[in-house]
Design a protein around this motif. Sequence first.
Motif, PDB file in Angstrom:
ATOM      1  N   CYS A  46     -88.559  18.560-104.648  1.00 59.46           N
ATOM      2  CA  CYS A  46     -89.834  18.825-105.068  1.00 59.46           C
ATOM      3  C   CYS A  46     -90.402  19.234-103.675  1.00 59.46           C
ATOM      4  O   CYS A  46     -91.747  19.841-103.731  1.00 59.46           O
ATOM      5  N   CYS A  59     -86.450  12.744-102.241  1.00 59.89           N
ATOM      6  CA  CYS A  59     -87.366  11.506-102.368  1.00 59.89           C
ATOM      7  C   CYS A  59     -86.956  10.593-103.356  1.00 59.89           C
ATOM      8  O   CYS A  59     -86.335  10.780-104.169  1.00 59.89           O
ATOM      9  N   CYS A  62     -87.631  11.490-107.230  1.00 60.63           N
ATOM     10  CA  CYS A  62     -86.433  12.538-107.556  1.00 60.63           C
ATOM     11  C   CYS A  62     -85.213  11.714-107.838  1.00 60.63           C
ATOM     12  O   CYS A  62     -84.414  12.126-108.620  1.00 60.63           O
TER      13      CYS A  62
HETATM   14 ZN   LIG Z   1     -88.625  14.740-104.533  1.00 63.70          ZN
END
Ligand SMILES: [Zn+2]
Length: 265
Positions: A46, A59, A62
């Motif tokens: 992302c 992250c 995600c």
């Molecule tokens: Zn992410």
Amino acid sequence: MAVEPGLSGAPASYALRAGNGELDLNVRLGQRLTLEWTGAIACTHCGRPTRKSFAQGYCYPCFKTLAQCDTCIVKPELCHFFEGTCREPEWGERHCFQPHVIYLANSSGLKVGITRRTQVPTRWLDQGAIQALPILEVDTRQQAGFVEVLFKEQVADRTNWRAMLKGEVDRLDLRAERDRLLDQLASGLSNLRERFGEEAIRTLDAPPVELNYPVHEFPRKIVSHNFDKRRDVAGILMGIKGQYLLFDTGVINLRKFTGYEVMVS
Ligand SMILES: [Zn+2]
């Protein structure tokens, strides 16, 4: 780090993805190279900044929600698509319900592995294999997982990365290993064919592939660099193999630091 196979016996070509461009690494062999982590990490999915990288580049949100970060990607035999619990059914349909190849490779000795057909030979180069041979083809990732589980009764599925990086790998006759394993595992394979259909697991007759890497000199002793411990990594670039840069000062697994913002000089 991007990698392309070398043509007719030439070493693989490596490049660092830098912004929109690519930095050719092969031409830097024998030269001093400095990588310095700025302290920033961006999620490879992302793009959001993250303080810590999960599953080599994601992250936390995600990592917890993407199908590609689910346990069944590493252990495809645990695929739960048909229970209706796939994290992203559309992604699953695109990535897991397509032909997968079961292969033998020689990275630090004989190993078995699976990959999407489209990832051949990148997957082998990523593992630092010097030889590879596709042996079976199936229609889904889960079926590939079941076949791999069967092969793991007889053969490793991991690479001893230290031996791989030292270049201490004897050549193997992969065709002979294939014939031996198909013979030893014949009853297990016929059970899987009974379960998924006679045509579900197809024997391939592809030639073995030889893979070469741009390495001037293999390290005798392996010392690892780690951006989390020290932000700058520098030295003379002695070689590149798998996802590793081999410096005269130590090695670094760049895959581990996917998403890290690094200055190169
Ligand atoms: Zn992410």
